[in-house]
Every structure is written in structure tokens, then in C-alpha cells.
Scaffold this motif. Structure first.
Motif, short mmCIF file in Angstrom:
data_model
loop_
_atom_site.label_atom_id
_atom_site.label_comp_id
_atom_site.label_asym_id
_atom_site.label_seq_id
_atom_site.Cartn_x
_atom_site.Cartn_y
_atom_site.Cartn_z
N ASN A 64 7.09 1.87 2.53
CA ASN A 64 7.30 3.49 1.83
C ASN A 64 7.55 3.79 0.36
O ASN A 64 6.92 5.12 0.33
N THR A 79 1.72 4.54 11.30
CA THR A 79 1.84 4.33 12.75
C THR A 79 3.81 5.53 12.87
O THR A 79 3.39 5.78 14.34
N GLY A 80 3.70 5.46 12.36
CA GLY A 80 5.37 6.41 12.32
C GLY A 80 6.17 5.34 13.05
O GLY A 80 7.05 5.62 13.77
N LEU A 110 10.30 3.36 10.48
CA LEU A 110 11.40 3.42 10.38
C LEU A 110 12.00 3.09 11.29
O LEU A 110 13.67 2.40 11.70
N THR A 135 5.47 10.32 11.76
CA THR A 135 4.41 10.01 10.60
C THR A 135 4.51 11.17 9.66
O THR A 135 3.48 12.51 10.22
N THR A 136 4.02 11.52 8.56
CA THR A 136 3.87 12.09 7.78
C THR A 136 2.35 11.63 6.58
O THR A 136 1.45 12.54 6.15
N LYS A 137 1.96 10.46 6.93
CA LYS A 137 0.98 10.40 6.68
C LYS A 137 -0.74 10.27 6.73
O LYS A 137 -0.42 10.76 8.24
P1 ADP Z 1 4.76 6.06 8.52
O1 ADP Z 1 5.67 5.14 7.12
O2 ADP Z 1 4.07 4.90 9.44
O3 ADP Z 1 4.55 7.15 8.61
P2 ADP Z 1 7.80 5.31 8.66
O4 ADP Z 1 8.10 5.82 10.19
O5 ADP Z 1 8.14 3.25 8.04
O6 ADP Z 1 6.98 5.04 9.19
O7 ADP Z 1 7.82 6.25 7.80
C1 ADP Z 1 8.09 7.92 8.62
C2 ADP Z 1 7.92 8.67 7.28
O8 ADP Z 1 9.08 8.71 6.68
C3 ADP Z 1 6.83 8.83 5.86
O9 ADP Z 1 5.86 8.57 6.86
C4 ADP Z 1 7.17 9.30 5.93
O10 ADP Z 1 7.07 10.43 5.85
C5 ADP Z 1 8.67 9.24 5.54
N1 ADP Z 1 9.69 8.36 4.46
C6 ADP Z 1 9.51 7.44 4.41
N2 ADP Z 1 10.11 6.49 3.02
C7 ADP Z 1 10.09 7.47 2.32
C8 ADP Z 1 10.40 7.01 1.09
N3 ADP Z 1 11.11 6.23 0.14
N4 ADP Z 1 10.26 8.17 0.71
C9 ADP Z 1 9.43 9.48 0.71
N5 ADP Z 1 9.18 9.32 2.89
C10 ADP Z 1 9.44 8.65 3.01
#
Ligand code: ADP
Length: 244
Positions: free
Chosen positions: A144, A201-202, A205, A193-195
Motif C-alpha cells: 500500500n 481488491t480492497g 487492510l 478500494t480506491t485503486k
Molecule cells: P487495496 O490495496 O486492494 O485497495 P486495502 O484494504 O489494502 O485494499 O486498502 C484500501 C484502501 O486504503 C486503498 O485502496 C487506499 O485508498 C487506502 N490506503 C491504504 N494504505 C494507504 C497508504 N499507505 N497511503 C494512502 N492510501 C492508503
């Protein structure tokens, strides 16, 4: 604390639901499988062979068996997933676990011109915990941070020991774009997720959250738009089984 409770009960509910569905589906599947076997035996009987519907009947039995098999595999995977969630604890020196894990991402980090800075405490006690699960969490957090920075930036990994709580802490700080309040509120939700499609996949975390929770630890973060994000994990030196 309230937020933490809500989140862990959400994940626990999700896990229970998955295990529950798997068990509930298994029983009717066993009945269907048994009846399909009986129908297959019927296909050997002369009067059935003589029936004008023999071909169709045979095809139907093939289909039923094939799809029961498919559903069985899904159930098996769901149960396997639930079992893998159970920690296997050993004595670990956390600095070594982190160093070994980051090696998986060395190429990616170099390719994106990111500096990985280590600030590891040298007097850490070993902890009783699950190395594979900690690796998974650390990989999620590093990935991330890398995605947030994209190119040209710093990731600082530090460790330390907290006397009062008898816990070891690990923090992963990036100087990426940070997160606004709306995103911060939802990051631990499954599937948030913002990806772009195919890139996130969201689940990273939310899975990390439930792993750390199961290990008796705490995961928290601090983030500011334009400055970056820091995730901190606290893990108990001694493993206690969490009672639900
Ligand atoms: P994914 O990585 O598949 O999107 P995660 O559950 O790992 O799923 O993360 C969810 C969202 O949290 C990410 O899409 C992002 O928007 C935000 N995020 C997580 N870690 C960071 C970070 N270190 N800096 C900025 N945004 C983050």
C-alpha cells in the motif's frame, strides 16, 4: 475503541458466515451426490437403457455430478480459508521477519526509485506469534505504501518495545499523498478500494486487521493529505488465546 470493536466484529461475523454457509451447503450436497450415484446405477439397468429418454437422462446425471463436484470444491476452499485464519505461534525476532519479508519487494522498490529506510530497535525481545501471518500483514502495508508513493519517495520501517504494555511495535511510514477523512473512515472495510479495477481488491487492510486482532495485537494509523501515512502494529510479547 468503539470503531475497533465494530470492525473486529464485522470481520468475525464475515468469517462465521463463510464457515456457516460452507457447513450448511455441505449437507444438501452430500444428499444430491448420493442420489446422483443411485441414478448412475439406474443407467446400467436394461429397461432404463431401452427408454427413449436414456441419452438425456445420462447427460443430466453427468451434469449433476459435475456441478456437485464444483460446488464441493468451493465449500472445501471456504473451509480451508477459515482454518488458515487460525494462528500458529512460535518464538520470533520481529526484525528478522520484517527484513526477510521486504526482500520480496526489493525489485519493485528499486524500480520505482523508493528509499526503504530501516530504524530497527536492537534490544527487542522475541515474541510468540505467527510469522506467516505477520508477513502477510507487513506485505499488505508495504504494498500500500509503494502504491501510494507510486514513484520517488521514502518508506521508513521502525520497530520498538513498549515496557508498560509488554508489546513490540512496528511502524511503516510513507511520504505518499495521504488519505482524506472519508477514505480513512472506510479503509478497514472489506472490498473498499480506491485503486483501479484489477489493481486493488480492497481486502488487504480488512484481512490485516483481523489477523492482528487474532494475534492479540492492535493496528492503527495516522494520515494527513499531502504529508503521508503511518501504520502502526502493536504485538504482545506473549501469546494469549483470544476468547470470543
Ligand atoms: P487495496 O490495496 O486492494 O485497495 P486495502 O484494504 O489494502 O485494499 O486498502 C484500501 C484502501 O486504503 C486503498 O485502496 C487506499 O485508498 C487506502 N490506503 C491504504 N494504505 C494507504 C497508504 N499507505 N497511503 C494512502 N492510501 C492508503
Amino acid at each position: 475503541l468503539n470503531e475497533e470493536l465494530i470492525q473486529s466484529s464485522k470481520m468475525a461475523a464475515l468469517g462465521k458466515l463463510a464457515a456457516g454457509v460452507a457447513h450448511e451447503v455441505n449437507n444438501p450436497l452430500a444428499v444430491i451426490r448420493e442420489k446422483a450415484g443411485w441414478m448412475r446405477d439406474l443407467l446400467e439397468e436394461e429397461d432404463v437403457k431401452a427408454s427413449p429418454n436414456f441419452q438425456e437422462f445420462g447427460d443430466a446425471v453427468d451434469k449433476i455430478e459435475h456441478h456437485v463436484e464444483r460446488a464441493g470444491k468451493v465449500v472445501h476452499r471456504m473451509l480451508g480459508f477459515a482454518r488458515r485464519m487460525e494462528p500458529v505461534c512460535n518464538d520470533l525476532y520481529i526484525n528478522d521477519v520484517l527484513k526477510q519479508t521486504s526482500a520480496f519487494l526489493d525489485n519493485e522498490i528499486r524500480f520505482r526509485n523508493i528509499q526503504l529506510i530501516w530504524e530497527l530497535a536492537q534490544d527487542l525481545p522475541t515474541i510468540q506469534s505467527d510469522a506467516a501471518q505477520i508477513q502477510q500483514v507487513f506485505l499488505n502495508l508495504l504494498n500500500n505504501a509503494i502504491d501510494a508513493i507510486d514513484r520517488n519517495g521514502n518508506i521508513t520501517v521502525s520497530t520498538g518495545y513498549e515496557d508498560e504494555s509488554d508489546m513490540v511495535h512496528i511502524s511503516i511510514r510513507d511520504d505518499g499523498p495521504g488519505m482524506d477523512k472519508e477514505v480513512q473512515r472506510r479503509i478497514f472495510d472489506p472490498f473498499f478500494t480506491t485503486k483501479r479495477v484489477g489493481e486493488g481488491t480492497g481486502l488487504g487492510l480488512s484481512i490485516s486487521y483481523s489477523i492482528i486482532n487474532k494475534l492479540g495485537g492492535i493496528i492503527r494509523f495516522d494520515s494527513e493529505v499531502g504529508h503521508g501515512t503511518e501504520f502502526t502494529i502493536l504485538l504482545p510479547v506473549k501469546h494469549h488465546d483470544r476468547k470470543e
